[in-house]
Design a protein around this motif. Structure first.
Motif, PDB file in Angstrom:
ATOM      1  N   ALA A  44       0.831  -1.206   0.000  1.00 49.06           N
ATOM      2  CA  ALA A  44       0.000   0.000   0.000  1.00 49.06           C
ATOM      3  C   ALA A  44       0.867   1.260   0.000  1.00 49.06           C
ATOM      4  CB  ALA A  44      -0.930  -0.002   1.211  1.00 49.06           C
ATOM      5  N   HIS A  45       1.922   1.245   0.778  1.00 55.40           N
ATOM      6  CA  HIS A  45       2.803   2.407   0.865  1.00 55.40           C
ATOM      7  C   HIS A  45       3.468   2.676  -0.494  1.00 55.40           C
ATOM      8  CE1 HIS A  45       4.723   4.967   4.013  1.00 55.40           C
ATOM      9  NE2 HIS A  45       5.529   5.217   3.007  1.00 55.40           N
ATOM     10  N   ILE A  46       3.959   1.624  -1.131  1.00 53.79           N
ATOM     11  CA  ILE A  46       4.624   1.781  -2.426  1.00 53.79           C
ATOM     12  C   ILE A  46       3.633   2.222  -3.497  1.00 53.79           C
ATOM     13  CG2 ILE A  46       5.793   0.530  -4.296  1.00 53.79           C
ATOM     14  CD1 ILE A  46       7.310  -1.008  -2.108  1.00 53.79           C
ATOM     15  N   GLU A  47       2.429   1.668  -3.473  1.00 52.31           N
ATOM     16  CA  GLU A  47       1.406   2.100  -4.438  1.00 52.31           C
ATOM     17  C   GLU A  47       1.118   3.594  -4.310  1.00 52.31           C
ATOM     18  OE1 GLU A  47      -1.692  -1.288  -5.688  1.00 52.31           O
ATOM     19  OE2 GLU A  47      -1.614  -0.960  -3.515  1.00 52.31           O
ATOM     20  N   LEU A  48       1.021   4.084  -3.087  1.00 53.18           N
ATOM     21  CA  LEU A  48       0.776   5.516  -2.878  1.00 53.18           C
ATOM     22  C   LEU A  48       1.948   6.352  -3.372  1.00 53.18           C
ATOM     23  CD1 LEU A  48      -0.914   5.536   0.643  1.00 53.18           C
ATOM     24  CD2 LEU A  48      -1.966   6.092  -1.565  1.00 53.18           C
ATOM     25  N   LEU A  49       3.165   5.896  -3.113  1.00 53.68           N
ATOM     26  CA  LEU A  49       4.338   6.619  -3.610  1.00 53.68           C
ATOM     27  C   LEU A  49       4.305   6.708  -5.135  1.00 53.68           C
ATOM     28  CD1 LEU A  49       7.158   5.170  -1.312  1.00 53.68           C
ATOM     29  CD2 LEU A  49       6.221   7.502  -1.274  1.00 53.68           C
ATOM     30  N   MET A  50       3.998   5.593  -5.786  1.00 53.10           N
ATOM     31  CA  MET A  50       3.952   5.570  -7.249  1.00 53.10           C
ATOM     32  C   MET A  50       2.860   6.488  -7.783  1.00 53.10           C
ATOM     33  SD  MET A  50       4.591   1.630  -8.272  1.00 53.10           S
ATOM     34  CE  MET A  50       6.145   0.821  -8.014  1.00 53.10           C
ATOM     35  N   GLU A  51       1.688   6.452  -7.152  1.00 51.00           N
ATOM     36  CA  GLU A  51       0.587   7.315  -7.581  1.00 51.00           C
ATOM     37  C   GLU A  51       0.952   8.789  -7.462  1.00 51.00           C
ATOM     38  OE1 GLU A  51      -2.934   6.290  -5.378  1.00 51.00           O
ATOM     39  OE2 GLU A  51      -3.012   4.266  -6.246  1.00 51.00           O
ATOM     40  N   ASP A  52       1.748   9.118  -6.444  1.00 50.62           N
ATOM     41  CA  ASP A  52       2.177  10.494  -6.226  1.00 50.62           C
ATOM     42  C   ASP A  52       3.419  10.863  -7.027  1.00 50.62           C
ATOM     43  OD1 ASP A  52       0.070  10.818  -4.479  1.00 50.62           O
ATOM     44  OD2 ASP A  52       1.285  10.570  -2.665  1.00 50.62           O
ATOM     45  N   GLY A  53       3.926   9.917  -7.837  1.00 51.48           N
ATOM     46  CA  GLY A  53       5.109  10.185  -8.645  1.00 51.48           C
ATOM     47  C   GLY A  53       6.393  10.216  -7.845  1.00 51.48           C
ATOM     48  N   GLU A  54       6.380   9.636  -6.666  1.00 42.16           N
ATOM     49  CA  GLU A  54       7.562   9.602  -5.808  1.00 42.16           C
ATOM     50  C   GLU A  54       8.416   8.377  -6.126  1.00 42.16           C
ATOM     51  OE1 GLU A  54       8.391  11.967  -3.569  1.00 42.16           O
ATOM     52  OE2 GLU A  54       6.614  13.119  -4.125  1.00 42.16           O
ATOM     53  N   ALA A  55       9.682   8.468  -5.764  1.00 41.87           N
ATOM     54  CA  ALA A  55      10.596   7.351  -5.956  1.00 41.87           C
ATOM     55  C   ALA A  55      10.297   6.259  -4.941  1.00 41.87           C
ATOM     56  CB  ALA A  55      12.040   7.818  -5.798  1.00 41.87           C
ATOM     57  N   VAL A  56      10.450   5.023  -5.359  1.00 36.26           N
ATOM     58  CA  VAL A  56      10.284   3.876  -4.471  1.00 36.26           C
ATOM     59  C   VAL A  56      11.591   3.680  -3.709  1.00 36.26           C
ATOM     60  CG1 VAL A  56       9.895   1.383  -4.381  1.00 36.26           C
ATOM     61  CG2 VAL A  56       8.624   2.789  -6.022  1.00 36.26           C
TER      62      VAL A  56
END
Length: 136
Positions: A44-56
């Motif tokens: 869930a945390h990684i999905e949110l980062l990706m949706e926000d255009g943040e680096a994993v």
């Protein structure tokens, strides 16, 4: 990616922290529940980062955290997260490659079944180069 997780045993439950992903933590009534719960939390945390255009965040090794006093007395485990699966629905594209390279890729995949297919190999290789290094 294999993320190290720090497991704390409480009186009647287990708490789990993910040092490589600030703010990511979970828990469970028993060890197995705690591991399953933290895997869901990481996803869930990684999905949110990706949706926000943040680096994993890159997964490090347990050794990076052993001397950290914040993790004294914890039990360590590794949680395998398929970051590619979290990137959305697969799309078909056409790619042009030299025939010798295609044969070499197919030979490599045949010898390394963890990649599953030519597409699996190419997507994992591409993800290794871009995830966590540039914004998605």
């Amino acid at each position: 990616m294999l993320y190290p997780v720090a497991i704390d045993k409480g009186d009647s439950s287990f708490g789990v922290r993910v040092p490589d992903i600030p703010g990511c933590f979970s828990g469970g009534d028993n060890y197995q529940d705690a591991i399953e719960s933290v895997r869901e939390a990481i996803d869930a945390h990684i999905e949110l980062l990706m949706e926000d255009g943040e680096a994993v965040p890159e997964a490090t090794s347990v050794e990076n955290w052993l001397a950290d006093p914040d993790y004294a007395g914890v039990v360590w485990a590794l949680v395998d997260v398929d970051v590619i699966r979290l990137m959305g629905k697969a799309e078909k594209i056409n790619v042009t490659l030299p025939s010798l390279l295609i044969r070499r890729i197919d030979q490599f995949v045949a010898a390394h079944p963890e990649y599953g297919s030519r597409s699996g190999f190419l997507s994992r290789l591409a993800a290794d180069k871009v995830i966590g290094r540039v914004k998605i």
